[in-house]
Design a protein around this motif. Sequence first.
Motif, PDB file in Angstrom:
ATOM      1  N   PRO A  56     -72.171  26.040  12.434  1.00  0.00           N
ATOM      2  CA  PRO A  56     -70.695  25.452  12.864  1.00  0.00           C
ATOM      3  C   PRO A  56     -70.490  26.319  14.152  1.00  0.00           C
ATOM      4  CG  PRO A  56     -70.353  27.088  10.979  1.00  0.00           C
ATOM      5  CD  PRO A  56     -71.900  26.635  11.149  1.00  0.00           C
ATOM      6  N   VAL A  57     -70.049  25.661  15.032  1.00  0.00           N
ATOM      7  CA  VAL A  57     -69.350  26.337  16.249  1.00  0.00           C
ATOM      8  C   VAL A  57     -68.133  25.758  16.820  1.00  0.00           C
ATOM      9  CG1 VAL A  57     -69.771  26.899  18.795  1.00  0.00           C
ATOM     10  CG2 VAL A  57     -71.894  27.010  17.216  1.00  0.00           C
ATOM     11  N   ALA A  58     -66.958  26.034  16.520  1.00  0.00           N
ATOM     12  CA  ALA A  58     -65.806  25.663  16.794  1.00  0.00           C
ATOM     13  C   ALA A  58     -65.690  24.343  15.833  1.00  0.00           C
ATOM     14  CB  ALA A  58     -65.577  25.363  18.158  1.00  0.00           C
ATOM     15  N   PHE A  94     -74.251  34.864  21.096  1.00  0.00           N
ATOM     16  CA  PHE A  94     -73.555  33.798  21.695  1.00  0.00           C
ATOM     17  C   PHE A  94     -72.038  33.569  20.871  1.00  0.00           C
ATOM     18  CE2 PHE A  94     -72.462  29.183  21.191  1.00  0.00           C
ATOM     19  CZ  PHE A  94     -72.407  28.872  22.448  1.00  0.00           C
ATOM     20  N   LEU A  95     -72.050  33.820  19.775  1.00  0.00           N
ATOM     21  CA  LEU A  95     -70.854  33.516  18.811  1.00  0.00           C
ATOM     22  C   LEU A  95     -69.694  34.605  19.241  1.00  0.00           C
ATOM     23  CD1 LEU A  95     -71.976  32.692  15.385  1.00  0.00           C
ATOM     24  CD2 LEU A  95     -70.939  31.237  16.971  1.00  0.00           C
ATOM     25  N   LYS A  96     -70.049  35.821  19.550  1.00  0.00           N
ATOM     26  CA  LYS A  96     -69.125  36.748  20.044  1.00  0.00           C
ATOM     27  C   LYS A  96     -68.797  36.575  21.323  1.00  0.00           C
ATOM     28  CE  LYS A  96     -71.409  40.871  17.402  1.00  0.00           C
ATOM     29  NZ  LYS A  96     -72.142  42.258  17.721  1.00  0.00           N
ATOM     30  N   GLN A 101     -63.860  34.936  24.452  1.00  0.00           N
ATOM     31  CA  GLN A 101     -63.189  33.983  25.337  1.00  0.00           C
ATOM     32  C   GLN A 101     -62.060  33.194  24.909  1.00  0.00           C
ATOM     33  OE1 GLN A 101     -66.623  31.471  27.006  1.00  0.00           O
ATOM     34  NE2 GLN A 101     -66.266  32.698  28.938  1.00  0.00           N
ATOM     35  N   ALA A 102     -62.259  32.855  23.589  1.00  0.00           N
ATOM     36  CA  ALA A 102     -61.351  31.698  22.990  1.00  0.00           C
ATOM     37  C   ALA A 102     -60.201  32.704  22.520  1.00  0.00           C
ATOM     38  CB  ALA A 102     -61.857  31.130  21.802  1.00  0.00           C
ATOM     39  N   ARG A 144     -66.683  35.969  13.792  1.00  0.00           N
ATOM     40  CA  ARG A 144     -66.977  34.841  12.970  1.00  0.00           C
ATOM     41  C   ARG A 144     -66.012  33.687  13.199  1.00  0.00           C
ATOM     42  NH1 ARG A 144     -71.100  35.762   9.030  1.00  0.00           N
ATOM     43  NH2 ARG A 144     -72.023  37.620   9.033  1.00  0.00           N
ATOM     44  N   LEU A 145     -64.777  33.885  13.604  1.00  0.00           N
ATOM     45  CA  LEU A 145     -63.853  32.743  13.953  1.00  0.00           C
ATOM     46  C   LEU A 145     -64.473  31.667  15.153  1.00  0.00           C
ATOM     47  CD1 LEU A 145     -60.690  34.972  14.153  1.00  0.00           C
ATOM     48  CD2 LEU A 145     -61.180  33.134  12.414  1.00  0.00           C
ATOM     49  N   ALA A 146     -65.501  32.302  15.771  1.00  0.00           N
ATOM     50  CA  ALA A 146     -66.027  31.510  16.743  1.00  0.00           C
ATOM     51  C   ALA A 146     -66.433  29.986  15.835  1.00  0.00           C
ATOM     52  CB  ALA A 146     -67.219  31.923  17.454  1.00  0.00           C
ATOM     53  N   MET A 147     -66.869  30.492  14.548  1.00  0.00           N
ATOM     54  CA  MET A 147     -67.483  29.188  13.897  1.00  0.00           C
ATOM     55  C   MET A 147     -66.512  28.354  13.393  1.00  0.00           C
ATOM     56  SD  MET A 147     -70.639  31.039  11.806  1.00  0.00           S
ATOM     57  CE  MET A 147     -69.773  32.459  11.213  1.00  0.00           C
ATOM     58  N   ALA A 148     -65.038  28.665  13.158  1.00  0.00           N
ATOM     59  CA  ALA A 148     -64.021  27.849  12.621  1.00  0.00           C
ATOM     60  C   ALA A 148     -63.723  26.867  13.652  1.00  0.00           C
ATOM     61  CB  ALA A 148     -63.263  28.873  12.194  1.00  0.00           C
ATOM     62  N   PRO A 149     -63.140  25.832  13.290  1.00  0.00           N
ATOM     63  CA  PRO A 149     -62.311  24.926  14.025  1.00  0.00           C
ATOM     64  C   PRO A 149     -61.430  25.563  14.946  1.00  0.00           C
ATOM     65  CG  PRO A 149     -62.344  24.010  11.707  1.00  0.00           C
ATOM     66  CD  PRO A 149     -62.845  25.414  11.674  1.00  0.00           C
TER      67      PRO A 149
END
Length: 205
Positions: A56-58, A94-96, A101-102, A144-149
């Motif tokens: 999952p990514v976003a 990549f997730l970091k 950014q987000a 890991r929040l990068a994986m969450a919606p």
Amino acid sequence: MTLRVARHGGEVVLTLPPRISADEGRAFAETKSGWLRQVRARMPEARIAAHGAVLPVAGQGLLITPSPLSSARIAGEALLVPENRAAGPVVRAFLKHQAQQALLEACTRHAAALGKPFRAIALRDTRSRWGSCTSDARLMFSWRLAMAPYPVLDYVAAHEVAHLAHMDHSPRFWAAVERLMPGYAPQRAWLRQQGDTLLAWRFGD
């Protein structure tokens, strides 16, 4: 005496005060064996970030796909990664980057709305909390929040920015969270119900 199951790996951790012997601690843990089995049974199985896995990514599942590239990037429903490198560390980096950014965008927006600037943002691979705020206005988040919606990530950003005004969880604090992100309850519930699935991913460490 306290007994808990680590969210990362499912290790059982028993904490004893100085006056309690190890034998007493073991006896206490044995009385909780049924509870321990139930907790560990509910934990999601470990997932490996490798070629062919759907990560999952976003909040969107992307197929980790080897490609003749020098860095990872999203292409449709695929997360393309360099074919000549191990996928795990590349995906983690990549997730970091995505999280940085987000979260910077979200925190800047919420801090401006609150009128309380922050000093810095740091990313960690935390296991007990998704974010924190120090008394000197430094914010920390799990990458890991990068994986969450995205709305879930945005809620965590709003939550920690609200601590810039209220370093507690008083009614005033929750009112500030509501002002920054009206109707945040579903995002908070998502973390409680699905957060362990983000912690289950392994990246070759």
